[in-house]
Motif scaffolding. Structure first.
Motif, PDB file in Angstrom:
ATOM      1  N   PRO A   1       0.773  -1.295  -0.091  1.00 39.59           N
ATOM      2  CA  PRO A   1       0.009   0.130   0.128  1.00 39.59           C
ATOM      3  C   PRO A   1       0.713   1.203  -0.087  1.00 39.59           C
ATOM      4  CG  PRO A   1      -0.208  -1.080   2.151  1.00 39.59           C
ATOM      5  CD  PRO A   1       0.603  -2.344   1.104  1.00 39.59           C
ATOM      6  N   ASP A   2       1.816   1.342   0.426  1.00 40.71           N
ATOM      7  CA  ASP A   2       3.007   2.189   0.453  1.00 40.71           C
ATOM      8  C   ASP A   2       3.585   2.729  -0.993  1.00 40.71           C
ATOM      9  OD1 ASP A   2       2.621   2.616   3.255  1.00 40.71           O
ATOM     10  OD2 ASP A   2       4.437   1.481   3.571  1.00 40.71           O
ATOM     11  N   VAL A   3       3.473   1.748  -1.912  1.00 44.21           N
ATOM     12  CA  VAL A   3       3.786   1.979  -3.284  1.00 44.21           C
ATOM     13  C   VAL A   3       2.797   2.179  -4.243  1.00 44.21           C
ATOM     14  CG1 VAL A   3       5.350   0.984  -5.006  1.00 44.21           C
ATOM     15  CG2 VAL A   3       5.780   0.576  -2.607  1.00 44.21           C
ATOM     16  N   CYS A   4       1.494   1.504  -4.091  1.00 44.10           N
ATOM     17  CA  CYS A   4       0.491   1.585  -4.840  1.00 44.10           C
ATOM     18  C   CYS A   4      -0.035   2.989  -5.227  1.00 44.10           C
ATOM     19  CB  CYS A   4      -0.777   0.819  -4.345  1.00 44.10           C
ATOM     20  SG  CYS A   4      -2.281   0.972  -5.225  1.00 44.10           S
ATOM     21  N   ILE A   5      -0.210   3.410  -6.433  1.00 44.55           N
ATOM     22  CA  ILE A   5      -0.649   4.784  -6.905  1.00 44.55           C
ATOM     23  C   ILE A   5      -2.031   4.843  -7.254  1.00 44.55           C
ATOM     24  CG2 ILE A   5       1.406   5.686  -7.248  1.00 44.55           C
ATOM     25  CD1 ILE A   5       0.916   5.170 -10.484  1.00 44.55           C
ATOM     26  N   SER A   6      -2.756   3.667  -6.988  1.00 41.77           N
ATOM     27  CA  SER A   6      -4.273   3.434  -7.154  1.00 41.77           C
ATOM     28  C   SER A   6      -4.812   3.651  -8.595  1.00 41.77           C
ATOM     29  CB  SER A   6      -5.195   4.408  -6.153  1.00 41.77           C
ATOM     30  OG  SER A   6      -4.929   3.846  -4.753  1.00 41.77           O
ATOM     31  N   CYS A   7      -3.797   3.293  -9.400  1.00 42.74           N
ATOM     32  CA  CYS A   7      -4.109   3.500 -11.042  1.00 42.74           C
ATOM     33  C   CYS A   7      -5.252   2.494 -11.532  1.00 42.74           C
ATOM     34  CB  CYS A   7      -2.783   3.300 -11.836  1.00 42.74           C
ATOM     35  SG  CYS A   7      -2.384   1.463 -11.996  1.00 42.74           S
ATOM     36  N   GLY A   8      -5.375   1.252 -10.927  1.00 39.47           N
ATOM     37  CA  GLY A   8      -6.689   0.588 -11.395  1.00 39.47           C
ATOM     38  C   GLY A   8      -6.063  -0.478 -12.235  1.00 39.47           C
ATOM     39  N   ALA A   9      -5.085  -0.561 -12.884  1.00 42.18           N
ATOM     40  CA  ALA A   9      -4.349  -1.458 -13.858  1.00 42.18           C
ATOM     41  C   ALA A   9      -4.454  -2.779 -13.374  1.00 42.18           C
ATOM     42  CB  ALA A   9      -2.837  -1.118 -14.269  1.00 42.18           C
ATOM     43  N   CYS A  10      -4.249  -3.264 -12.095  1.00 34.49           N
ATOM     44  CA  CYS A  10      -4.338  -4.607 -11.761  1.00 34.49           C
ATOM     45  C   CYS A  10      -5.854  -5.160 -11.739  1.00 34.49           C
ATOM     46  CB  CYS A  10      -3.817  -4.447 -10.357  1.00 34.49           C
ATOM     47  SG  CYS A  10      -4.434  -3.556  -8.905  1.00 34.49           S
ATOM     48  N   ALA A  11      -6.575  -4.361 -11.374  1.00 32.12           N
ATOM     49  CA  ALA A  11      -8.263  -4.714 -11.352  1.00 32.12           C
ATOM     50  C   ALA A  11      -8.666  -4.988 -12.703  1.00 32.12           C
ATOM     51  CB  ALA A  11      -9.011  -3.511 -10.572  1.00 32.12           C
ATOM     52  N   ALA A  12      -8.023  -4.153 -13.611  1.00 36.44           N
ATOM     53  CA  ALA A  12      -8.522  -4.254 -15.127  1.00 36.44           C
ATOM     54  C   ALA A  12      -7.683  -5.421 -15.534  1.00 36.44           C
ATOM     55  CB  ALA A  12      -8.060  -2.953 -15.903  1.00 36.44           C
ATOM     56  N   THR A  13      -6.780  -5.855 -15.062  1.00 33.22           N
ATOM     57  CA  THR A  13      -6.298  -7.231 -15.705  1.00 33.22           C
ATOM     58  C   THR A  13      -6.600  -8.351 -15.052  1.00 33.22           C
ATOM     59  OG1 THR A  13      -4.089  -5.984 -16.077  1.00 33.22           O
ATOM     60  CG2 THR A  13      -3.829  -8.188 -16.254  1.00 33.22           C
ATOM     61  N   CYS A  14      -7.042  -8.431 -13.909  1.00 31.93           N
ATOM     62  CA  CYS A  14      -7.323  -9.582 -13.208  1.00 31.93           C
ATOM     63  C   CYS A  14      -8.433 -10.217 -13.626  1.00 31.93           C
ATOM     64  CB  CYS A  14      -7.353  -9.418 -11.590  1.00 31.93           C
ATOM     65  SG  CYS A  14      -7.832 -10.676 -10.690  1.00 31.93           S
ATOM     66  N   PRO A  15      -8.223 -11.725 -13.923  1.00 33.08           N
ATOM     67  CA  PRO A  15      -9.458 -12.540 -14.369  1.00 33.08           C
ATOM     68  C   PRO A  15     -10.512 -12.680 -13.497  1.00 33.08           C
ATOM     69  CG  PRO A  15      -7.531 -13.857 -14.001  1.00 33.08           C
ATOM     70  CD  PRO A  15      -7.088 -12.517 -13.862  1.00 33.08           C
ATOM     71  N   VAL A  16     -10.273 -12.660 -12.358  1.00 34.38           N
ATOM     72  CA  VAL A  16     -11.152 -12.998 -11.305  1.00 34.38           C
ATOM     73  C   VAL A  16     -11.609 -11.766 -10.177  1.00 34.38           C
ATOM     74  CG1 VAL A  16     -10.558 -15.315 -11.113  1.00 34.38           C
ATOM     75  CG2 VAL A  16      -9.433 -13.819  -9.485  1.00 34.38           C
ATOM     76  N   GLU A  17     -11.217 -10.496 -10.824  1.00 40.26           N
ATOM     77  CA  GLU A  17     -11.618  -9.332  -9.928  1.00 40.26           C
ATOM     78  C   GLU A  17     -10.991  -9.249  -8.453  1.00 40.26           C
ATOM     79  OE1 GLU A  17     -15.795  -8.502 -10.771  1.00 40.26           O
ATOM     80  OE2 GLU A  17     -15.453  -8.344 -13.044  1.00 40.26           O
ATOM     81  N   ALA A  18      -9.945  -9.878  -8.353  1.00 37.94           N
ATOM     82  CA  ALA A  18      -9.466  -9.790  -6.966  1.00 37.94           C
ATOM     83  C   ALA A  18      -8.851  -8.748  -6.399  1.00 37.94           C
ATOM     84  CB  ALA A  18      -8.236 -11.015  -6.880  1.00 37.94           C
ATOM     85  N   PRO A  19      -8.407  -7.617  -7.156  1.00 38.40           N
ATOM     86  CA  PRO A  19      -7.728  -6.497  -6.521  1.00 38.40           C
ATOM     87  C   PRO A  19      -9.257  -5.279  -6.550  1.00 38.40           C
ATOM     88  CG  PRO A  19      -6.445  -7.115  -8.384  1.00 38.40           C
ATOM     89  CD  PRO A  19      -7.817  -7.710  -8.518  1.00 38.40           C
ATOM     90  N   THR A  20      -9.304  -4.937  -5.223  1.00 40.79           N
ATOM     91  CA  THR A  20     -10.300  -3.929  -4.971  1.00 40.79           C
ATOM     92  C   THR A  20      -9.826  -2.379  -4.336  1.00 40.79           C
ATOM     93  OG1 THR A  20     -11.002  -4.858  -3.068  1.00 40.79           O
ATOM     94  CG2 THR A  20     -12.023  -5.672  -4.961  1.00 40.79           C
ATOM     95  N   GLU A  21     -10.463  -1.395  -4.425  1.00 43.88           N
ATOM     96  CA  GLU A  21     -10.109  -0.311  -3.921  1.00 43.88           C
ATOM     97  C   GLU A  21     -10.478  -0.448  -2.339  1.00 43.88           C
ATOM     98  OE1 GLU A  21     -10.796   3.067  -5.955  1.00 43.88           O
ATOM     99  OE2 GLU A  21      -8.999   4.117  -5.270  1.00 43.88           O
ATOM    100  N   GLU A  22      -9.599   0.037  -1.556  1.00 42.81           N
ATOM    101  CA  GLU A  22      -9.880  -0.277  -0.250  1.00 42.81           C
ATOM    102  C   GLU A  22     -10.717   1.066   0.436  1.00 42.81           C
ATOM    103  OE1 GLU A  22      -5.918  -0.743   1.936  1.00 42.81           O
ATOM    104  OE2 GLU A  22      -6.906  -2.404   2.689  1.00 42.81           O
TER     105      GLU A  22
END
Ligand code: SF4
Ligand code: SF4
Length: 56
Positions: free
Chosen positions: A35-56
């Motif tokens: 969380p100290d490095v993440c800039i919340s760009c959303g690329a991981c959520a857009a890429t994930c096949p199971v929608e595992a990354p979510t914004e806290e």
């Protein structure tokens, strides 16, 4: 606000390859976001096949 990877993660590794700041690494049981490095760009959520990354 950083993104967080939920238990839905199947450890495919796709998100880690897409993260522009290298915030995602393979953890003990699934991939994890620093969380100290993440800039919340959303690329991981857009890429994930199971929608595992979510914004806290
Ligand atoms: Fe990386 Fe963006 Fe996902 Fe944060 S939201 S972990 S910066 S891809
Ligand atoms: Fe886990 Fe989704 Fe990342 Fe694959 S893309 S490692 S399923 S969070």
């Amino acid at each position: 606000m950083a993104f967080k990877i939920t238990d839905a993660c199947i450890s495919c590794g796709a998100c880690a390859a897409e993260c522009p700041v290298g915030a995602i690494s393979e953890g003990d049981s699934q991939y994890e976001i620093n969380p100290d490095v993440c800039i919340s760009c959303g690329a991981c959520a857009a890429t994930c096949p199971v929608e595992a990354p979510t914004e806290e």
